[in-house]
Write a protein that holds these residues in place. Sequence first.
Motif, short mmCIF file in Angstrom:
data_model
loop_
_atom_site.label_atom_id
_atom_site.label_comp_id
_atom_site.label_asym_id
_atom_site.label_seq_id
_atom_site.Cartn_x
_atom_site.Cartn_y
_atom_site.Cartn_z
N VAL A 132 0.86 -1.18 0.00
CA VAL A 132 0.00 0.00 0.00
C VAL A 132 0.89 1.23 0.00
O VAL A 132 1.68 1.43 0.93
N VAL A 133 0.78 2.03 -1.05
CA VAL A 133 1.56 3.25 -1.17
C VAL A 133 0.67 4.41 -0.74
O VAL A 133 -0.15 4.91 -1.53
N ALA A 134 0.80 4.83 0.50
CA ALA A 134 -0.04 5.88 1.06
C ALA A 134 0.50 6.26 2.43
O ALA A 134 1.25 5.50 3.04
N ASP A 135 0.11 7.44 2.89
CA ASP A 135 0.42 7.85 4.25
C ASP A 135 -0.72 7.38 5.14
O ASP A 135 -1.80 7.98 5.18
N LEU A 136 -0.50 6.31 5.87
CA LEU A 136 -1.55 5.72 6.70
C LEU A 136 -1.64 6.37 8.07
O LEU A 136 -2.63 6.15 8.78
N VAL A 137 -0.64 7.11 8.46
CA VAL A 137 -0.57 7.61 9.84
C VAL A 137 -1.73 8.54 10.14
O VAL A 137 -2.00 9.49 9.39
N GLY A 138 -2.42 8.24 11.23
CA GLY A 138 -3.53 9.06 11.68
C GLY A 138 -4.87 8.70 11.07
O GLY A 138 -5.89 9.29 11.42
N GLY A 139 -4.87 7.74 10.16
CA GLY A 139 -6.14 7.32 9.55
C GLY A 139 -6.97 6.47 10.49
O GLY A 139 -6.55 6.10 11.58
N GLY A 140 -8.15 6.11 10.04
CA GLY A 140 -9.05 5.36 10.90
C GLY A 140 -8.95 3.87 10.71
O GLY A 140 -9.93 3.21 10.37
N GLN A 141 -7.74 3.32 10.92
CA GLN A 141 -7.54 1.90 10.65
C GLN A 141 -7.51 1.05 11.92
O GLN A 141 -7.06 -0.10 11.87
N VAL A 142 -7.92 1.58 13.06
CA VAL A 142 -7.91 0.79 14.29
C VAL A 142 -8.76 -0.46 14.08
O VAL A 142 -9.90 -0.39 13.64
N GLY A 143 -8.18 -1.61 14.36
CA GLY A 143 -8.87 -2.88 14.17
C GLY A 143 -8.61 -3.53 12.83
O GLY A 143 -9.04 -4.66 12.61
N ALA A 144 -7.93 -2.83 11.93
CA ALA A 144 -7.68 -3.39 10.60
C ALA A 144 -6.61 -4.47 10.61
O ALA A 144 -6.59 -5.33 9.73
N TRP A 145 -5.70 -4.41 11.61
CA TRP A 145 -4.60 -5.37 11.68
C TRP A 145 -4.49 -5.94 13.08
O TRP A 145 -4.77 -5.27 14.08
#
Length: 223
Positions: A132-145
């Motif tokens: 994944v080429v993106a800035d993930l920091v601060g996004g709403g991914q809690v629970g994704a991993w």
Amino acid sequence: MIHDPDPDSAAFVTAHTIVATTPLVPEIRLHLATEITPLWEAVEAAVGQTNQPPPYWAFAWVGGQAMARHILDHPHLVRGRRVLDFAAGCGIGAIACALAGAAHVTANEIDPFAAAAIRLNAALNGVAVEVVVADLVGGGQVGAWDVVTAGDVCYERPMASKVEPWLLALASGGATVLLADPGRAYLPSRGLVPLARHTVPTTRELEDRDRRDTTIYRLESVG
């Protein structure tokens, strides 16, 4: 499924690297550079711009090596789980997670050359890694991993101050967050539980010494 890398970026990576292994993680083969300055100049020429970030993706940094070694030695940490390898660099940590039996591995980077290198390296080792080429920091991914790994991300204050609260939020959301750090100046001062230490051979091209002691931490949520 192993996805093919972008043809132009992949051709650049293969033209400026050799396939090699590292002393600490001989199980994993990687496209690696032998010198940083000529490659850096080649990157700037390829994109037609100066002041490009250094080609960190062409080297197995000590944090990534230590994380990969720890995962391969303790595969239960990721087996059957969804893993994010954040700021994956050459992808050595992500590949180790895939070899250790993770259910799904995502490698995150912001540089298209890094993405190409990770895909090439994953294919070289016969594993599937989503990039994944993106800035993930601060996004709403809690629970994704279920597991988040990060090798050597505390080398600059802006990076560390941005990443620390995000990783703590992921830990608070239930993810196992593993951080490998060789004593960088901006390592978080809270929530760190040391798990193991590895002495990692390195080069004066990258560090100010020939070996660095690198600690694997579990990052715990703090109240």
